[in-house]
Each structure stands twice: as structure tokens, then as C-alpha cells.
Design a protein around this motif. Structure first.
Motif, PDB file in Angstrom:
ATOM      1  N   ILE A   1       1.345  -1.282  -0.076  1.00 39.38           N
ATOM      2  CA  ILE A   1       0.192   0.459  -0.051  1.00 39.38           C
ATOM      3  C   ILE A   1       0.562   1.172   0.104  1.00 39.38           C
ATOM      4  CG2 ILE A   1      -1.977   1.200   0.884  1.00 39.38           C
ATOM      5  CD1 ILE A   1      -2.528  -1.233  -0.012  1.00 39.38           C
ATOM      6  N   PHE A   2       0.722   2.196  -0.899  1.00 36.23           N
ATOM      7  CA  PHE A   2       1.115   3.403  -0.776  1.00 36.23           C
ATOM      8  C   PHE A   2       0.279   4.769  -0.920  1.00 36.23           C
ATOM      9  CE2 PHE A   2       1.115   1.553  -5.240  1.00 36.23           C
ATOM     10  CZ  PHE A   2       0.791   3.143  -5.836  1.00 36.23           C
ATOM     11  N   ASN A   3       0.788   6.058  -0.929  1.00 36.96           N
ATOM     12  CA  ASN A   3       0.557   6.550  -0.654  1.00 36.96           C
ATOM     13  C   ASN A   3       0.730   7.991  -1.738  1.00 36.96           C
ATOM     14  OD1 ASN A   3      -0.410   6.563   2.090  1.00 36.96           O
ATOM     15  ND2 ASN A   3       1.148   7.903   2.862  1.00 36.96           N
ATOM     16  N   SER A   4       1.591   7.522  -2.546  1.00 39.00           N
ATOM     17  CA  SER A   4       2.252   8.867  -3.631  1.00 39.00           C
ATOM     18  C   SER A   4       3.211   8.026  -4.354  1.00 39.00           C
ATOM     19  CB  SER A   4       2.138   9.773  -3.139  1.00 39.00           C
ATOM     20  OG  SER A   4       3.942   9.812  -2.799  1.00 39.00           O
ATOM     21  N   VAL A   5       3.353   7.926  -5.630  1.00 38.92           N
ATOM     22  CA  VAL A   5       4.393   7.681  -6.441  1.00 38.92           C
ATOM     23  C   VAL A   5       5.248   9.415  -7.591  1.00 38.92           C
ATOM     24  CG1 VAL A   5       5.739   6.072  -8.036  1.00 38.92           C
ATOM     25  CG2 VAL A   5       4.035   5.105  -6.309  1.00 38.92           C
ATOM     26  N   THR A   6       5.852   9.002  -7.072  1.00 43.51           N
ATOM     27  CA  THR A   6       6.397  10.200  -8.351  1.00 43.51           C
ATOM     28  C   THR A   6       7.898   9.779  -9.109  1.00 43.51           C
ATOM     29  OG1 THR A   6       7.853  11.502  -6.656  1.00 43.51           O
ATOM     30  CG2 THR A   6       5.840  11.820  -7.337  1.00 43.51           C
ATOM     31  N   GLY A   7       7.898  10.568 -10.611  1.00 43.97           N
ATOM     32  CA  GLY A   7       9.439   9.828 -10.831  1.00 43.97           C
ATOM     33  C   GLY A   7       8.828  10.357 -12.315  1.00 43.97           C
ATOM     34  N   THR A   8      10.043  10.334 -13.330  1.00 43.04           N
ATOM     35  CA  THR A   8      10.544  10.610 -14.611  1.00 43.04           C
ATOM     36  C   THR A   8      10.936   9.726 -15.599  1.00 43.04           C
ATOM     37  OG1 THR A   8      12.707  12.023 -13.894  1.00 43.04           O
ATOM     38  CG2 THR A   8      10.324  13.419 -13.996  1.00 43.04           C
ATOM     39  N   PHE A   9      10.697   9.383 -17.221  1.00 46.12           N
ATOM     40  CA  PHE A   9      11.413   8.932 -17.658  1.00 46.12           C
ATOM     41  C   PHE A   9      11.601   9.164 -18.784  1.00 46.12           C
ATOM     42  CE2 PHE A   9       6.925   8.581 -17.950  1.00 46.12           C
ATOM     43  CZ  PHE A   9       6.582   8.852 -19.117  1.00 46.12           C
TER      44      PHE A   9
ATOM     45  N   MET B   1      12.316   6.948  -9.194  1.00 50.24           N
ATOM     46  CA  MET B   1      11.147   6.193  -8.178  1.00 50.24           C
ATOM     47  C   MET B   1      11.307   7.005  -7.156  1.00 50.24           C
ATOM     48  SD  MET B   1       8.962   4.425  -7.024  1.00 50.24           S
ATOM     49  CE  MET B   1       9.930   2.923  -7.234  1.00 50.24           C
ATOM     50  N   VAL B   2      10.212   7.048  -6.312  1.00 48.36           N
ATOM     51  CA  VAL B   2       9.565   7.307  -5.239  1.00 48.36           C
ATOM     52  C   VAL B   2       8.552   7.022  -4.515  1.00 48.36           C
ATOM     53  CG1 VAL B   2      10.189   9.198  -3.446  1.00 48.36           C
ATOM     54  CG2 VAL B   2      11.594   9.525  -4.788  1.00 48.36           C
ATOM     55  N   MET B   3       8.966   6.165  -4.001  1.00 47.72           N
ATOM     56  CA  MET B   3       7.321   5.908  -3.320  1.00 47.72           C
ATOM     57  C   MET B   3       7.245   6.333  -1.782  1.00 47.72           C
ATOM     58  SD  MET B   3       5.801   2.191  -3.092  1.00 47.72           S
ATOM     59  CE  MET B   3       5.452   1.721  -5.225  1.00 47.72           C
ATOM     60  N   GLN B   4       5.712   7.213  -1.698  1.00 53.86           N
ATOM     61  CA  GLN B   4       5.394   7.381   0.008  1.00 53.86           C
ATOM     62  C   GLN B   4       4.322   6.016   0.710  1.00 53.86           C
ATOM     63  OE1 GLN B   4       7.260   9.270   1.824  1.00 53.86           O
ATOM     64  NE2 GLN B   4       8.306  10.366   0.067  1.00 53.86           N
TER      65      GLN B   4
ATOM     66  N   MET C   1      11.292  -6.476 -17.677  1.00 52.96           N
ATOM     67  CA  MET C   1      11.535  -5.180 -16.299  1.00 52.96           C
ATOM     68  C   MET C   1      12.488  -6.318 -16.402  1.00 52.96           C
ATOM     69  SD  MET C   1       8.503  -5.449 -13.908  1.00 52.96           S
ATOM     70  CE  MET C   1       8.947  -3.784 -13.024  1.00 52.96           C
ATOM     71  N   GLY C   2      13.655  -5.152 -15.576  1.00 49.35           N
ATOM     72  CA  GLY C   2      14.170  -5.215 -14.636  1.00 49.35           C
ATOM     73  C   GLY C   2      14.892  -3.560 -13.819  1.00 49.35           C
ATOM     74  N   TYR C   3      13.615  -4.228 -12.545  1.00 45.99           N
ATOM     75  CA  TYR C   3      13.895  -2.617 -11.987  1.00 45.99           C
ATOM     76  C   TYR C   3      14.061  -3.203 -10.404  1.00 45.99           C
ATOM     77  CZ  TYR C   3      11.767   1.545 -10.950  1.00 45.99           C
ATOM     78  OH  TYR C   3      11.402   2.721 -10.561  1.00 45.99           O
ATOM     79  N   HIS C   4      15.469  -1.695 -10.010  1.00 40.55           N
ATOM     80  CA  HIS C   4      16.168  -1.555  -8.850  1.00 40.55           C
ATOM     81  C   HIS C   4      15.296  -1.033  -7.057  1.00 40.55           C
ATOM     82  CE1 HIS C   4      19.234  -1.273  -5.839  1.00 40.55           C
ATOM     83  NE2 HIS C   4      19.121  -1.718  -5.259  1.00 40.55           N
ATOM     84  N   ILE C   5      14.288  -1.614  -6.559  1.00 43.54           N
ATOM     85  CA  ILE C   5      14.013  -1.133  -5.014  1.00 43.54           C
ATOM     86  C   ILE C   5      14.483  -1.129  -3.910  1.00 43.54           C
ATOM     87  CG2 ILE C   5      11.170  -0.675  -6.920  1.00 43.54           C
ATOM     88  CD1 ILE C   5      11.300  -2.874  -4.873  1.00 43.54           C
ATOM     89  N   VAL C   6      15.056   0.260  -3.604  1.00 42.81           N
ATOM     90  CA  VAL C   6      15.393   0.182  -1.777  1.00 42.81           C
ATOM     91  C   VAL C   6      14.358   0.632  -0.953  1.00 42.81           C
ATOM     92  CG1 VAL C   6      16.797   1.075  -0.113  1.00 42.81           C
ATOM     93  CG2 VAL C   6      18.037   0.593  -3.479  1.00 42.81           C
ATOM     94  N   PRO C   7      13.515  -0.484  -0.465  1.00 42.85           N
ATOM     95  CA  PRO C   7      12.492   0.530   0.730  1.00 42.85           C
ATOM     96  C   PRO C   7      13.271   0.609   1.610  1.00 42.85           C
ATOM     97  CG  PRO C   7      11.883  -1.724  -0.409  1.00 42.85           C
ATOM     98  CD  PRO C   7      13.514  -1.663  -0.934  1.00 42.85           C
ATOM     99  N   GLU C   8      12.757   1.516   2.702  1.00 45.20           N
ATOM    100  CA  GLU C   8      13.404   1.846   4.125  1.00 45.20           C
ATOM    101  C   GLU C   8      11.717   2.027   4.462  1.00 45.20           C
ATOM    102  OE1 GLU C   8      15.680   5.438   3.891  1.00 45.20           O
ATOM    103  OE2 GLU C   8      16.593   5.010   2.292  1.00 45.20           O
ATOM    104  N   ALA C   9      12.324   1.222   5.645  1.00 42.53           N
ATOM    105  CA  ALA C   9      10.697   0.773   6.982  1.00 42.53           C
ATOM    106  C   ALA C   9      11.207   1.648   8.221  1.00 42.53           C
ATOM    107  CB  ALA C   9      10.901  -0.401   7.472  1.00 42.53           C
ATOM    108  N   PHE C  10      10.428   3.166   8.567  1.00 44.17           N
ATOM    109  CA  PHE C  10      11.001   3.696  10.028  1.00 44.17           C
ATOM    110  C   PHE C  10       9.948   2.444  11.162  1.00 44.17           C
ATOM    111  CE2 PHE C  10      11.521   6.360   6.083  1.00 44.17           C
ATOM    112  CZ  PHE C  10      12.409   6.492   6.150  1.00 44.17           C
ATOM    113  N   TYR C  11      10.659   2.410  11.966  1.00 44.83           N
ATOM    114  CA  TYR C  11      10.005   2.173  13.292  1.00 44.83           C
ATOM    115  C   TYR C  11      10.610   2.175  14.334  1.00 44.83           C
ATOM    116  CZ  TYR C  11      14.004  -1.536  13.269  1.00 44.83           C
ATOM    117  OH  TYR C  11      15.076  -1.380  13.163  1.00 44.83           O
ATOM    118  N   GLY C  12       9.902   1.606  15.289  1.00 39.43           N
ATOM    119  CA  GLY C  12      10.683   1.698  17.056  1.00 39.43           C
ATOM    120  C   GLY C  12       9.188   3.051  16.882  1.00 39.43           C
TER     121      GLY C  12
END
Length: 639
Positions: free
Chosen positions: A504-512, A524-527, A546-557
Motif C-alpha cells: 500500500i502506498f500514498n504516492s509515487v512520483t518519477g520521470t523517465f 522513482m519515489v514511493m511514499q 523489466m529489470g528494476y531495483h527498489i530500496v524500501p526503507e521502513a521506519f520503526y520504533g
């Protein structure tokens, strides 16, 4: 058309001469007198050969051998008319009463040559002579009434040569009949012939023939059958100049036959367009060669267009202008085999035939409630189409698509091959259904805004998609990506990728950018709540991979200060991509984390605090210098 009356008058004079000549003159003298009368009436030379056969019962008349009528002095040396024989019969009683009742006129195997000069002169414009004075004030050719029971042409041929256009049209196997009970009344015409090798059948009813011959507009009914094409007209028409107006019913079920008869190459229309093609409405053919349609109803396949149109003939191609409206417009089957964008199918390699773009030039406005294409479903649409020399430009004034709106322009260029280009703005489009129809990809659900410019060329959909170039940007609102749960992947490492999983995401932006059929995105940035995803990679539009690389960063605590980062790679076909942990990136990141940890411990033991953009080694050197300087100062310090 006075020349026709003049010829008939001359023939009647010929019969009268023959009638007298039966008792007074030899046949060759009668033929010479008849030829002289034709020359005076028409300005042309009539040649009669063979034996003349006069008759007085049951009707006065004559039969001739071969007959020729000379051509215009500027035209070909070939006679304008050459026939194997001519026969004419008159009613004796009517003739004695002052009326002309022609029981029959039969022309056997006539060969008629019609020519138009480069300066516009025509050889059938037979000059005036004595006939003008003999024709009477009303132009009917006689003071009494004229009746023609039947005139027949058998096994005739007509050749029309247009020296200005450089074209030649031929009619052969011509059989025709004409019935004219009263010259001031209606004439009925029926004919069959081969026109440029195509069988043609026609019937016509012309009212007020005398007026028509004077060039006036008179009522006309016409029926024409060419192959399986049937055309009917009921209205009014005139000959000088040629013009017509009335109700048209045209069932164009056999375009190849119709265009063959017209002496032109038939447009190779897709079967979807040609099937059930018909035109109904009020038409006007103006003296300047323009054709106008009002209250038009144009049908093809399951479609019906309502509106008005104008066609200007002449030039390299006819030019069409029109305004049309329709309900549901079905244009599926027009792309030469479909898009082929289904799961695992790949793009179609079937050739796309755009030869129909060369049939005419056009400026047309179209409004439709919906449009169905091979690879898309569109809602309410208003488009301006401009077609010029095989280049079709579509200006999208309004286009509802997948719950959103599309504006901009699309160009299909069929000059020397096929290319497509577009400059589009997309607002509020539901991506799941749009991507499913266009690319067979159904894992992304969101509402999108997009800017897109593209250019592609090739003979098939596959070739076009593999050649695409362009650029654009996108913004997606709240939605989901099915097939992977990135939160689960982050917390459970490689787990979380399945058909039931979703992110689930709130927004996705990017150019190509697009080059060589490959779309590349680096920003690409997915919030999402407590998660941010950065992505970059490539989409091979031609191969649908497709060949795509994504780096999810989860914030916890409790305060969200802790970060959990797990790089992922997405690869494979659009229809079934694979999600996997990017092990190399993880190892590299752990190595960096371990190095930072060791540096921190060393700094603590050395009592060194690193400054911004300063390495541990630089900090140690800095501290050593500071300690040395302090020691030196202490050493030199005075008591």
C-alpha cells in the motif's frame, strides 16, 4: 445537348429523302444528300457505305450498312462514331398528320469515341448549323410532337479520353434501350455494359426531356448496380453544367468493383471498415465538382455516423471535410492483428496496413459516446482529424479514458512506411485497467497523472514498440502494488512476495526517458506510512520485460527513528515478474555498517571525535598535531 436533337432531325430528313428517293433518286444520290444534310446540321461528315434498304410498310424507314461520323478537327483521326449498321422506322399515319412517331431506332455495334482536350474542349459539342433554324423556338427540334417508342444500341463500345488528365475510360458490351413517348415528357433508359472490365447495370427515368436537352434542371431517378454495390438516387439533375441534388441510398458492399468501374485503384480498407459500408442522405453535386452530404448516415460494421460532409474532387486526392456524431464506435480489428498485449503473447508481428490513408485528404470532427480499439477502451471523445498525403493527425479535444481525461495529439504517418508519435497529458486515469488493456500488466492499482511524448516506427506493433523514443513524468495517488508486500519483505527478509501480497502506498512520483524501445527511470519515489521506496531501472517495452531495483526503507520504533533497509530486484516479464532480495547490495551495506562500527570503536579508544567529512585517519592526524603543539607549547612555556 442540342447536338442530339440535330442528329435526330438529320436522320428524319434522311428518311424523308429515302422515301422520295424510292421513286425518284438512286441510292448513292440519296446517301450523298443525307450526308450533306448531316454536315449542315452538325458540322461533321457522315459516311454511308453498303446498300441502303428503304421500306414503306408496315412503317416508313430505312436500314443502312456501315456508318461513320467524323471527329472534331482538333481531336483524333478516329471517327467519333462508327457502326456496323443503322435502322430507323417511322409511323406513316402520324407523319402525314404532322407528328413524328419513331417506332424504332437501332444502332448495331457502334464504337463511340469521346474526347476532352487539354484546354477543355469536347468533341461531342457539335457546332450549330442549319439545325438551329430548323429546330424551332422551343428547342425540341420540331413544330409537332415527337414520340420514340424505342431506341436500341446493341454490342456497343464507348471510349472516353481525357487528354488533360491523361486517362482513358472504356465501356464495352454496351446494350441500351431508350423509350421516349413524348419529348416534353419522361424518358426511360436501361443499359448493361462492361465499364473498364466491370459489369455495370443502370436504369434511369428523366422527366421533361426537352428541358433537360436545353440544359435545365429536371427530375431524375437513377439506379446503378456495380458488382454487389447498389446506388439509388431520386431528385433533380442538369446537364449543362452537370449538377444534381436529391436523396441518395448507396450500399457500397463491393468497393473493388465500384472503383474498377471508375478507373481507379480501390482503397485497401480493413474488413471492419468495408463490411456493411453504406451511405444515406441528401446529396448535392455542384457545377464546380463539389459533392455535399447533409443529414448523412454513414454505416460500416456495427457503426453508424450521423452528420454532414463535403467532398472536393480533383487534385491528387479527393478532399473531405465533415462533422459527425455517433454512439458506441467499434474500431477493433483495424491494427492488423491486434496489439497482442496479452499475458505471454508479446506484441503482434502482423503487418499493419495503412494504405487506406492514401485514399483521400480530410478534415473531420468526430464526437462519440465511446470508442473501442484493439488495445484500449475510451469513453466520451471529441477529436479533430486531419489527413494530408497519408499523414493522419488527431487532436484530442476531449477523451475520457479509464475514469480520467486525456488531451494532446497523436500522429500516424503512412508516408514511406509507418510511424506514430504523440504528445499527451493524462489526468486521473485508473492505471490497473489501462495497463491491463495496453500492456497486459495488472499489478498496479492507482490513479495517475502523466505527461508523455513518444515516437515510434515500424511495419507492425512489435516493431513500433521496439523502436519507441521519448520522455515523460508521472504522479500516482494512493494505491497498491500487488505481488509483493514490501513491509513483510523488510521485516522477514525475502518473504512477502506472492500473488496475494500487496504494498500500500500514498504516492509515487518519477520521470523517465525512452530510447530504442526501453524506458529508463532513475528517480522513482514511493511514499507510504512508515516506509519510503526509491527505485530505478529499465522496462523493455518491445520485449515486455523489466529489470528494476527498489530500496524500501521502513521506519520503526516509537519515534520512527530506526531504519530498516532491504534492497530488492524485480525482473522478468510484465505478466509474471520475480521479486528477490538484492544480496550484493545487502552485503555492501552491511560491510559499510561494520566499517562504521569499527571506526567508531577505534575513535573511542583513541579519544578522537571525527568532524564533518573527516575520516578517522584524518581525525587521528589532527589530534596528534594538536597534542604535539600542546606539548611544544608546554615545553617552551616560561616559569
Amino acid at each position: 445537348m442540342r447536338w442530339l436533337i440535330r442528329v435526330i432531325i438529320a436522320l428524319l430528313v434522311l428518311v424523308a429523302l429515302l422515301f422520295g428517293g424510292l421513286f425518284l433518286l438512286p441510292a448513292d444520290k440519296v446517301a450523298a444528300l443525307a450526308s450533306e444534310q448531316i454536315r449542315k446540321s452538325t458540322g461533321r461528315e457522315l459516311s454511308l457505305s453498303g446498300r441502303l434498304k428503304p421500306s414503306i410498310w408496315p412503317q416508313i424507314g430505312m436500314a443502312t450498312g456501315p456508318v461513320t461520323l467524323s471527329n472534331a478537327d482538333w481531336a483524333s483521326d478516329t471517327p467519333m462514331l462508327a457502326a456496323e449498321g443503322l435502322e430507323i422506322g417511322l409511323d406513316i399515319g402520324a407523319l402525314l398528320g404532322g407528328d413524328i412517331v419513331i417506332r424504332k431506332i437501332t444502332v448495331t455495334a457502334p464504337e463511340i469515341l469521346l474526347e476532352r482536350a487539354k484546354d477543355g474542349r469536347v468533341n461531342w459539342d457539335i457546332g450549330s448549323g442549319a439545325a438551329d433554324s430548323a429546330s424551332g423556338d422551343d428547342g425540341t427540334g420540331t413544330a409537332g410532337s415527337v414520340t420514340l417508342d424505342v431506341a436500341q444500341i446493341s454490342n456497343g463500345a464507348v471510349t472516353f479520353i481525357d487528354h488533360a488528365a491523361g486517362t482513358t475510360q472504356k465501356i464495352t458490351d454496351l446494350d441500351a434501350t431508350l423509350k421516349l413517348p413524348d419529348l416534353a415528357g419522361a424518358a426511360d433508359v436501361a443499359m448493361t455494359a462492361l465499364v473498364n472490365g466491370q459489369q455495370v447495370k443502370a436504369t434511369a427515368r428523366i422527366d421533361k426531356v426537352a428541358s433537360a436537352l436545353e440544359g435545365r434542371i429536371v427530375p431524375l431517378e437513377l439506379a446503378l448496380d456495380v458488382g454487389k454495390t447498389a446506388i439509388g438516387f431520386e431528385g433533380r439533375a442538369g446537364l449543362a453544367p452537370l449538377s444534381a441534388e436529391g436523396a441518395l441510398k448507396a450500399d457500397l458492399a463491393d468497393l473493388p468493383a465500384l472503383f474498377t468501374a471508375l478507373g481507379q485503384a480501390a482503397p485497401d480498407l480493413p474488413s471492419k471498415l468495408a463490411q456493411g459500408l453504406a451511405v444515406f442522405g441528401q446529396v448535392t453535386y455542384a457545377a464546380d465538382g463539389a459533392l455535399h452530404l447533409r443529414d448523412g448516415d454513414i454505416r460500416f460494421g456495427p457503426n453508424a455516423l450521423k452528420g454532414a460532409a463535403d467532398v472536393i474532387l480533383g487534385g491528387a486526392r479527393p478532399h473531405l471535410t465533415g462533422q459527425f456524431t455517433t454512439g458506441a464506435l467499434d474500431l477493433t480489428g483495424l491494427s492488423g492483428g491486434g496489439s497482442g498485449g496479452g499475458v505471454g503473447a508479446g506484441w503482434s508481428t502482423a503487418p499493419i496496413d495503412v494504405s487506406a490513408l492514401g485514399a483521400l485528404d480530410a478534415d473531420v470532427a468526430l464526437a462519440a459516446d465511446s470508442i473501442a480499439l484493439d488495445s484500449a477502451r475510451l469513453g466520451a471523445t471529441q477529436v479533430l482529424a486531419t489527413l494530408a498525403d497519408r499523414r493522419l493527425s488527431l487532436k484530442l479535444q476531449r477523451l475520457a479514458a479509464y475514469q480520467g481525461q486525456v488531451t494532446g495529439s497523436v500522429v500516424v504517418n503512412g508516408r514511406g512506411g509507418l510511424s506514430v508519435a504523440g504528445d499527451l497529458s493524462i489526468a486521473g486515469v485508473a492505471m490497473k485497467q489501462a495497463l491491463t488493456d495496453l500492456a497486459g500488466y495488472s499489478r498496479l492499482s492507482a490513479t495517475a497523472d502523466m505527461k508523455l511524448k513518444f515516437l515510434g516506427s515500424g511495419a507492425s506493433m512489435a516493431a513500433i514498440m521496439s523502436s519507441l523514443s521519448g520522455d515523460g513524468s508521472f504522479t500516482l495517488g494512493p494505491g497498491e502494488l500487488s505481488g509483493v508486500d514490501m513491509n513483510a519483505v523488510l521485516r522477514r527478509r525475502a518473504e512477502g512476495a506472492s500473488d496475494q501480497a500487496r504494498t500500500i502506498f500514498n504516492s509515487v512520483t518519477g520521470t523517465f526517458i525512452i530510447a530504442g524501445g526501453v524506458l529508463t527511470n532513475d528517480d522513482m519515489v514511493m511514499q507510504s506510512d512508515r516506509m519510503t521506496v526509491n527505485g530505478n531501472g529499465k522496462f523493455d517495452l518491445g520485449a515486455q520485460t523489466m529489470g528494476y531495483h527498489i530500496v524500501p526503507e521502513a521506519f520503526y520504533g516509537e519515534d520512527g527513528a530506526k531504519v530498516l533497509k532491504i534492497p530488492l530486484r524485480i525482473s522478468g516479464p510484465w505478466s509474471k515478474p520475480k521479486f528477490m532480495l538484492d544480496v550484493n547490495a545487502v552485503i555492501e551495506e552491511r560491510r559499510d555498517e561494520k566499517a562504521d562500527e569499527l571506526k567508531q570503536k577505534a575513535a573511542e579508544k583513541l579519544g578522537v571525535e571525527t568532524q564533518t567529512d573527516e575520516t578517522l585517519e584524518d581525525a587521528a592526524k589532527r589530534k596528534l598535531k594538536e597534542e604535539a603543539a600542546r606539548g611544544l607549547r608546554n615545553l617552551l612555556k616560561k616559569e
